[in-house]
Design an enzyme around this catalytic site. Structure first.
Site, PDB file in Angstrom:
ATOM      1  N   ASN A  19       0.878  -1.123  -0.158  1.00  0.00           N
ATOM      2  CA  ASN A  19       0.129  -0.040  -0.097  1.00  0.00           C
ATOM      3  C   ASN A  19       0.790   1.227   0.048  1.00  0.00           C
ATOM      4  OD1 ASN A  19      -1.894   1.811   0.785  1.00  0.00           O
ATOM      5  ND2 ASN A  19      -2.389   1.611   2.650  1.00  0.00           N
ATOM      6  N   TRP A  20       0.943   1.922  -1.243  1.00  0.00           N
ATOM      7  CA  TRP A  20       1.810   2.883  -1.128  1.00  0.00           C
ATOM      8  C   TRP A  20       1.376   4.211  -0.584  1.00  0.00           C
ATOM      9  CZ3 TRP A  20       3.986   2.888  -7.278  1.00  0.00           C
ATOM     10  CH2 TRP A  20       4.790   1.751  -7.176  1.00  0.00           C
ATOM     11  N   LYS A  21       0.093   4.222  -0.246  1.00  0.00           N
ATOM     12  CA  LYS A  21      -0.414   5.462   0.465  1.00  0.00           C
ATOM     13  C   LYS A  21      -0.473   6.599  -0.515  1.00  0.00           C
ATOM     14  CE  LYS A  21      -0.135   3.287   4.778  1.00  0.00           C
ATOM     15  NZ  LYS A  21      -0.208   3.327   6.224  1.00  0.00           N
ATOM     16  N   HIS A 104      -9.526   1.149   4.733  1.00  0.00           N
ATOM     17  CA  HIS A 104      -8.347   1.383   5.434  1.00  0.00           C
ATOM     18  C   HIS A 104      -8.397   2.247   6.640  1.00  0.00           C
ATOM     19  CE1 HIS A 104      -4.222   2.433   6.405  1.00  0.00           C
ATOM     20  NE2 HIS A 104      -3.926   1.449   5.776  1.00  0.00           N
ATOM     21  N   GLU A 106      -6.808   4.712   7.740  1.00  0.00           N
ATOM     22  CA  GLU A 106      -6.612   6.119   7.559  1.00  0.00           C
ATOM     23  C   GLU A 106      -7.867   6.595   7.103  1.00  0.00           C
ATOM     24  OE1 GLU A 106      -3.017   5.478   5.421  1.00  0.00           O
ATOM     25  OE2 GLU A 106      -2.180   4.926   7.553  1.00  0.00           O
ATOM     26  N   GLU A 176      -4.856  -4.811  10.771  1.00  0.00           N
ATOM     27  CA  GLU A 176      -4.095  -3.957  10.911  1.00  0.00           C
ATOM     28  C   GLU A 176      -4.190  -2.935  12.166  1.00  0.00           C
ATOM     29  OE1 GLU A 176      -2.240  -2.544   7.013  1.00  0.00           O
ATOM     30  OE2 GLU A 176      -3.907  -1.300   7.122  1.00  0.00           O
ATOM     31  N   GLY A 182       2.573   2.617  10.693  1.00  0.00           N
ATOM     32  CA  GLY A 182       3.369   3.674  10.652  1.00  0.00           C
ATOM     33  C   GLY A 182       4.077   4.015  12.131  1.00  0.00           C
ATOM     34  N   SER A 223       3.773  -1.785  10.399  1.00  0.00           N
ATOM     35  CA  SER A 223       5.124  -1.792  10.694  1.00  0.00           C
ATOM     36  C   SER A 223       5.716  -3.151  10.342  1.00  0.00           C
ATOM     37  CB  SER A 223       5.406  -1.363  11.929  1.00  0.00           C
ATOM     38  OG  SER A 223       5.010   0.026  12.219  1.00  0.00           O
ATOM     39  N   GLY A 244       2.975  -1.032   4.260  1.00  0.00           N
ATOM     40  CA  GLY A 244       2.871   0.432   3.953  1.00  0.00           C
ATOM     41  C   GLY A 244       4.318   0.691   3.546  1.00  0.00           C
ATOM     42  N   GLY A 245       4.882   1.715   4.749  1.00  0.00           N
ATOM     43  CA  GLY A 245       6.259   2.126   4.373  1.00  0.00           C
ATOM     44  C   GLY A 245       7.256   1.288   3.572  1.00  0.00           C
TER      45      GLY A 245
HETATM   46  P1  13P Z   1       3.176   0.639   7.575  1.00  0.00           P
HETATM   47  O1  13P Z   1       3.629  -0.484   6.906  1.00  0.00           O
HETATM   48  O2  13P Z   1       3.629   1.758   7.073  1.00  0.00           O
HETATM   49  O3  13P Z   1       2.843   0.660   9.067  1.00  0.00           O
HETATM   50  O4  13P Z   1       1.438   0.695   7.046  1.00  0.00           O
HETATM   51  C1  13P Z   1       0.739  -0.271   7.031  1.00  0.00           C
HETATM   52  C2  13P Z   1      -0.511  -0.139   6.564  1.00  0.00           C
HETATM   53  O5  13P Z   1      -1.063   0.670   6.876  1.00  0.00           O
HETATM   54  C3  13P Z   1      -0.776  -0.836   5.312  1.00  0.00           C
HETATM   55  O6  13P Z   1      -1.854  -0.571   4.792  1.00  0.00           O
END
Ligand code: 13P
Length: 263
Positions: A19-21, A104, A106, A176, A182, A223, A244-245
């Site tokens: 997930n590149w956000k 998600h 967010e 999640e 994050g 994470s 994510g990251g």
């Molecule tokens: P991180 O891996 O950056 O913690 O993000 C997880 C996430 O929200 C994937 O959708």
């Protein structure tokens, strides 16, 4: 006759999605895909999905053709078309993608998504033949007040209500915990596995029956890095990761995908 006894988790193909956000311009997205796709396509036993921003989907869909790497949107609206300024419809997503991340945390936290809107989107995914990656997870406050089970069970029950039993095995659930996203503070493998086995699979069983519930892939997200990935993939109930990251770093994402192939 040789009888093959599968361990429960071996029935489910490992799944890793990035997930590149809200990161990467089209040019940057192209470069990232150029640098990771050859390495990823070699890891054939894992279902792999990249979820860049909407603006890069068209460019990336061309680059992924024939690689066996799937493409996913990070969100989608439930109506097919019309006066919904700023939204992207399931028909539009379907033109380019095979997957869509839905609900998600967010989006729940910043854009007012609820279990009800998640449910509409999951049903739209069913109608438009898009595989939904449905996110669930408790906030830090809910975790600290021991409400994880109640919150996650409710998200599954209402988010996946009225989905047809025929479509249900296609769904991918991502657990999640919001406090792990994050923050660099991942859940332990054991804790995440406990939520999947004690809350998520039972809730899926209640909705779709035991056999279908066993077929649905459940990912961990929050994470995930190359160094902790195997801790999650070593768990009986965790079938992959929503990253994510670390999905923005070629070596990290390839190593995570490799770890999933050893599951
Ligand atoms: P991180 O891996 O950056 O913690 O993000 C997880 C996430 O929200 C994937 O959708």
């Amino acid at each position: 006759m040789v009888k093959i006894l599968w361990k429960g988790n071996k029935m489910r193909t490992p799944f890793v999605a990035g997930n590149w956000k809200m990161n990467k311009t089209v040019e940057e997205a192209r470069n990232l895909v150029y640098s990771m796709s050859a390495k990823l396509r070699e890891i054939q036993s894992v279902e792999k999905v990249l979820c860049p921003p909407f603006t890069s989907l068209l460019a990336i869909s061309g680059l992924l053709e024939g690689t066996g790497i799937g493409l996913g949107a990070q969100n989608m609206y439930w109506e097919e078309k019309g006066a919904f300024t700023g939204e992207v419809s399931p028909a539009m997503v379907k033109e380019l993608c095979q997957y869509a991340i839905i609900g998600h945390s967010e989006r729940r936290a910043y854009f007012g998504e609820t279990d009800e809107t998640v449910n509409k989107k999951v049903k739209a995914a069913q109608t438009f033949d898009v595989t939904p990656i449905v996110c669930v997870g408790e906030t830090l406050e809910q975790y600290e007040s021991n409400r994880t089970s109640e919150v996650v069970a409710r998200q599954i029950k209402f988010g996946l209500a009225d989905v047809s039993p025929a479509f249900a095995p296609r769904i991918v659930v991502a657990y999640e915990p919001v406090w792990a996203i994050g923050t660099g503070k991942a859940s332990s493998g054991e804790n995440a596995n406990g939520v999947v086995s004690k809350v998520i699979r039972p809730a899926l069983t209640e909705l779709f029956g035991a056999q279908t519930a066993q077929a649905i892939r459940v990912l961990y997200g929050g994470s995930v890095t190359a160094s902790n990935a195997s801790e999650f993939f070593g768990q009986s109930e965790i079938d992959g990761a929503l990253v994510g990251g670390a999905s923005l770093k070629v070596d990290e994402f390839v190593a995570i995908t490799m770890a999933a192939s050893k599951r």
